[in-house]
Design an enzyme around this catalytic site. Structure first.
Site, PDB file in Angstrom:
ATOM      1  NE  ARG A 198      -4.216  -1.565   0.234  1.00  0.00           N
ATOM      2  CZ  ARG A 198      -5.372  -1.329   0.804  1.00  0.00           C
ATOM      3  NH1 ARG A 198      -5.619  -0.172   1.340  1.00  0.00           N
ATOM      4  NH2 ARG A 198      -6.307  -2.249   0.799  1.00  0.00           N
ATOM      5  NE  ARG A 229      -6.444   4.195   2.488  1.00  0.00           N
ATOM      6  CZ  ARG A 229      -7.033   3.277   3.229  1.00  0.00           C
ATOM      7  NH1 ARG A 229      -8.267   3.463   3.631  1.00  0.00           N
ATOM      8  NH2 ARG A 229      -6.394   2.183   3.583  1.00  0.00           N
ATOM      9  NE  ARG A 255      -9.621   7.447  -5.882  1.00  0.00           N
ATOM     10  CZ  ARG A 255     -10.035   6.780  -4.799  1.00  0.00           C
ATOM     11  NH1 ARG A 255      -9.198   6.011  -4.148  1.00  0.00           N
ATOM     12  NH2 ARG A 255     -11.277   6.861  -4.401  1.00  0.00           N
ATOM     13  CG  ASP A 267      -9.177  -3.375  -4.326  1.00  0.00           C
ATOM     14  OD1 ASP A 267      -8.660  -2.865  -3.316  1.00  0.00           O
ATOM     15  OD2 ASP A 267     -10.016  -4.301  -4.266  1.00  0.00           O
ATOM     16  CE1 TYR A 311     -13.318  -7.244   1.437  1.00  0.00           C
ATOM     17  CE2 TYR A 311     -11.568  -8.624   0.586  1.00  0.00           C
ATOM     18  CZ  TYR A 311     -11.989  -7.604   1.405  1.00  0.00           C
ATOM     19  OH  TYR A 311     -11.094  -6.942   2.204  1.00  0.00           O
TER      20      TYR A 311
HETATM   21  O1  CP3 Z   1      -4.447   3.302  -0.102  1.00  0.00           O
HETATM   22  C1  CP3 Z   1      -5.648   2.998  -0.229  1.00  0.00           C
HETATM   23  O2  CP3 Z   1      -6.197   2.177   0.495  1.00  0.00           O
HETATM   24  C2  CP3 Z   1      -6.475   3.718  -1.246  1.00  0.00           C
HETATM   25  C3  CP3 Z   1      -6.968   2.984  -2.400  1.00  0.00           C
HETATM   26  C4  CP3 Z   1      -7.732   1.717  -2.092  1.00  0.00           C
HETATM   27  C5  CP3 Z   1      -7.244   0.432  -2.389  1.00  0.00           C
HETATM   28  N1  CP3 Z   1      -8.208  -0.495  -2.064  1.00  0.00           N
HETATM   29  C6  CP3 Z   1      -5.947   0.175  -2.994  1.00  0.00           C
HETATM   30  C7  CP3 Z   1      -5.358  -1.160  -2.964  1.00  0.00           C
HETATM   31  C8  CP3 Z   1      -8.996   1.577  -1.544  1.00  0.00           C
HETATM   32  C9  CP3 Z   1      -9.910   2.654  -1.028  1.00  0.00           C
HETATM   33  C10 CP3 Z   1      -9.290   0.167  -1.541  1.00  0.00           C
HETATM   34  C11 CP3 Z   1     -10.544  -0.463  -1.097  1.00  0.00           C
HETATM   35  C12 CP3 Z   1     -10.303  -1.714  -0.402  1.00  0.00           C
HETATM   36  N2  CP3 Z   1     -10.213  -2.941  -0.999  1.00  0.00           N
HETATM   37  C13 CP3 Z   1     -10.018  -1.846   0.947  1.00  0.00           C
HETATM   38  C14 CP3 Z   1      -9.879  -0.734   1.932  1.00  0.00           C
HETATM   39  C15 CP3 Z   1     -11.127  -0.332   2.585  1.00  0.00           C
HETATM   40  C16 CP3 Z   1     -10.885   0.927   3.358  1.00  0.00           C
HETATM   41  O3  CP3 Z   1     -11.398   1.977   2.949  1.00  0.00           O
HETATM   42  O4  CP3 Z   1     -10.162   0.874   4.362  1.00  0.00           O
HETATM   43  C17 CP3 Z   1      -9.773  -3.213   1.185  1.00  0.00           C
HETATM   44  C18 CP3 Z   1      -9.431  -3.851   2.483  1.00  0.00           C
HETATM   45  C19 CP3 Z   1      -9.903  -3.885  -0.071  1.00  0.00           C
HETATM   46  C20 CP3 Z   1      -9.664  -5.299  -0.358  1.00  0.00           C
HETATM   47  C21 CP3 Z   1      -8.225  -5.492  -0.626  1.00  0.00           C
HETATM   48  N3  CP3 Z   1      -7.516  -4.805  -1.599  1.00  0.00           N
HETATM   49  C22 CP3 Z   1      -7.344  -6.405  -0.006  1.00  0.00           C
HETATM   50  C23 CP3 Z   1      -7.708  -7.361   1.110  1.00  0.00           C
HETATM   51  C24 CP3 Z   1      -6.093  -6.249  -0.616  1.00  0.00           C
HETATM   52  C25 CP3 Z   1      -4.844  -7.022  -0.352  1.00  0.00           C
HETATM   53  C26 CP3 Z   1      -3.886  -6.237   0.427  1.00  0.00           C
HETATM   54  C27 CP3 Z   1      -4.257  -5.973   1.852  1.00  0.00           C
HETATM   55  O5  CP3 Z   1      -4.280  -4.787   2.213  1.00  0.00           O
HETATM   56  O6  CP3 Z   1      -4.494  -6.932   2.600  1.00  0.00           O
HETATM   57  C28 CP3 Z   1      -6.217  -5.219  -1.596  1.00  0.00           C
HETATM   58  C29 CP3 Z   1      -5.126  -4.794  -2.483  1.00  0.00           C
HETATM   59  C30 CP3 Z   1      -4.982  -3.342  -2.740  1.00  0.00           C
HETATM   60  N4  CP3 Z   1      -5.903  -2.364  -2.588  1.00  0.00           N
HETATM   61  C31 CP3 Z   1      -3.799  -2.757  -3.274  1.00  0.00           C
HETATM   62  C32 CP3 Z   1      -4.036  -1.388  -3.394  1.00  0.00           C
HETATM   63  C33 CP3 Z   1      -3.107  -0.315  -3.896  1.00  0.00           C
HETATM   64  C34 CP3 Z   1      -2.563  -3.502  -3.747  1.00  0.00           C
HETATM   65  C35 CP3 Z   1      -1.611  -3.935  -2.813  1.00  0.00           C
HETATM   66  C36 CP3 Z   1      -0.587  -2.949  -2.339  1.00  0.00           C
HETATM   67  O7  CP3 Z   1      -0.430  -1.846  -2.846  1.00  0.00           O
HETATM   68  O8  CP3 Z   1       0.095  -3.368  -1.410  1.00  0.00           O
END
Ligand code: CP3
Length: 365
Positions: free
Chosen positions: A43, A47, A56, A92, A167
């Site tokens: 990540r 954010r 964003r 994502d 999910y």
């Molecule tokens: O930095 C950010 O969180 C902003 C962008 C964003 C991502 N996903 C980027 C992402 C947002 C708002 C999401 C939504 C989302 N999807 C969430 C967060 C909910 C919130 O608002 O707190 C979640 C938990 C998901 C599902 C998800 N996405 C999982 C479980 C994973 C695997 C990694 C982890 O955190 O366990 C993702 C991958 C993901 N989402 C990546 C990015 C850029 C790629 C991995 C990385 O950059 O390390």
């Protein structure tokens, strides 16, 4: 094509000295000597960065994942700012599932929300196989990024079948994964059909990224730690293995990561990973004892430590580098993703510190 000492087929021309395949990150994944311990952050694009929040502010999450020029810019931001050793594609885990025909959205402050959760055999049939034509924006973004990044490797990624299934079955984020486990225990046949379909989508999605030029892939099974080892082996391992083993000949290292997986580290390595991601609960020397000497490790600074005063951060970075020496390869990372409230300056300082401490050691031989 050339075969290296790990028996992995390298893609033509990509291991030229100084190219991404010869970078400290890829070398550490392959358990080769490195000039310094490579570091990147899960990540890192997101954010915690004001320049990310600015982009964003007016673009919904899923739309930003489907606009190659935005994906490229957001992916590059942390590389420019922190000097990390690898970029990770901005996307994502639900992007390929949406491309496979499932109606879902990423709701701010909540996460992925699925309009009609998957609970029956007919629901599973709604998840269509995907090809590159279903995710042209990913193909295009990776191609642009590989050019922009030059010698810095790009990591592609996908969600693993269990985490995606959670999910889809729950309909959104869940703390207990209760509906998911109820389906898994109550209707194993349907469970395996769902995970087999998700493995197919995931494998196709990772192949698109590899063909477009990513240098490594990470399979995120973020929520696998909710399971016992026995249940993981029975209900999840065959499907994660289908994905990772399906990429065995692709010529890029495969990283497999989950949270709360202390009891699963050995099994997650067996799924076909070259590198196992470790959260902050298991010291890296203990982790490598569980994973075995034929795999590198990635991790494992607690993301919350980055919110503490610098001397605390520094001591933890030193400890992790020290414990990481027990592994045959170490990629420095966090134990999970960067928290939004993290000061980006601290991330930049951690990168510099990891490089400084580990290259001093390399100088000493
Ligand atoms: O930095 C950010 O969180 C902003 C962008 C964003 C991502 N996903 C980027 C992402 C947002 C708002 C999401 C939504 C989302 N999807 C969430 C967060 C909910 C919130 O608002 O707190 C979640 C938990 C998901 C599902 C998800 N996405 C999982 C479980 C994973 C695997 C990694 C982890 O955190 O366990 C993702 C991958 C993901 N989402 C990546 C990015 C850029 C790629 C991995 C990385 O950059 O390390």
């Amino acid at each position: 094509m050339t075969t290296d000492t790990t028996g992995t087929v390298a893609r033509d021309g990509d291991s030229r000295p100084g190219g991404p395949a010869d970078s400290p990150f890829i070398r550490a994944c392959r358990r080769r000597p490195v000039p310094h311990t490579p570091v990147w952050f899960m990540r890192q694009a997101g954010r915690s960065l004001p320049e990310y929040r600015e982009i964003r502010a007016s673009v919904p999450m899923l739309e930003s994942c489907r606009r190659p020029e935005l994906v490229t810019e957001i992916t590059l931001q942390p590389v420019r700012r922190h000097g990390v050793d690898a970029a990770i594609l901005f996307s994502d885990i639900v992007v390929p599932v949406a491309a496979a025909g499932i109606d879902l959205d990423i709701v701010p402050g909540t996460g992925p929300v699925v309009a009609e959760p998957i609970r029956t055999a007919a629901d599973v049939e709604r998840i269509r196989p995907i090809t590159r034509d279903d995710v042209p924006y990913v193909d295009e973004a990776v191609r642009q990024l590989v050019v922009e990044l030059g010698d810095t490797p790009l990591i592609g990624f996908a969600g693993a079948p269990f985490t995606l299934a959670s999910y889809l079955v729950e309909g959104g984020p869940s703390r207990t994964h209760a509906k998911t486990k109820a389906l898994m225990y109550g209707d194993p046949e349907l469970w395996h059909a769902l995970c087999a379909r998700l493995a197919e989508v995931t494998l196709a999605f990772l192949r698109v990224q590899i063909e477009a030029g990513v240098s490594a892939v990470q399979l995120f099974d973020s929520w696998a730690g909710a399971l016992s080892e026995a249940d993981y082996r029975r209900f999840v391992l065959p499907h994660s293995t289908a994905v990772l083993s399906g990429l065995a000949g692709a010529g890029v290292p495969r990283i497999h990561f989950g949270v709360g997986t202390a009891e699963l580290l050995g099994a997650m390595g067996e799924a076909g990973a070259d590198v196992v991601g470790v959260d902050w609960r298991t010291p890296l020397d203990v982790a490598t004892g569980r994973i075995g000497p034929d795999k590198a490790v990635q991790g494992n600074l607690d993301p919350c430590v980055l919110l503490a005063p610098w001397p605390v951060v520094e001591a933890e970075v030193r400890r992790i580098l020290e414990q990481g020496r027990a592994a045959p390869g170490h990629v420095f990372n966090l134990g999970h993703g960067v928290l939004p409230e993290t000061d980006p300056e601290v991330l930049t300082r951690v990168v510099a510190l990891v490089h400084e401490l580990s290259s001093r050691r390399a100088d000493q031989g």
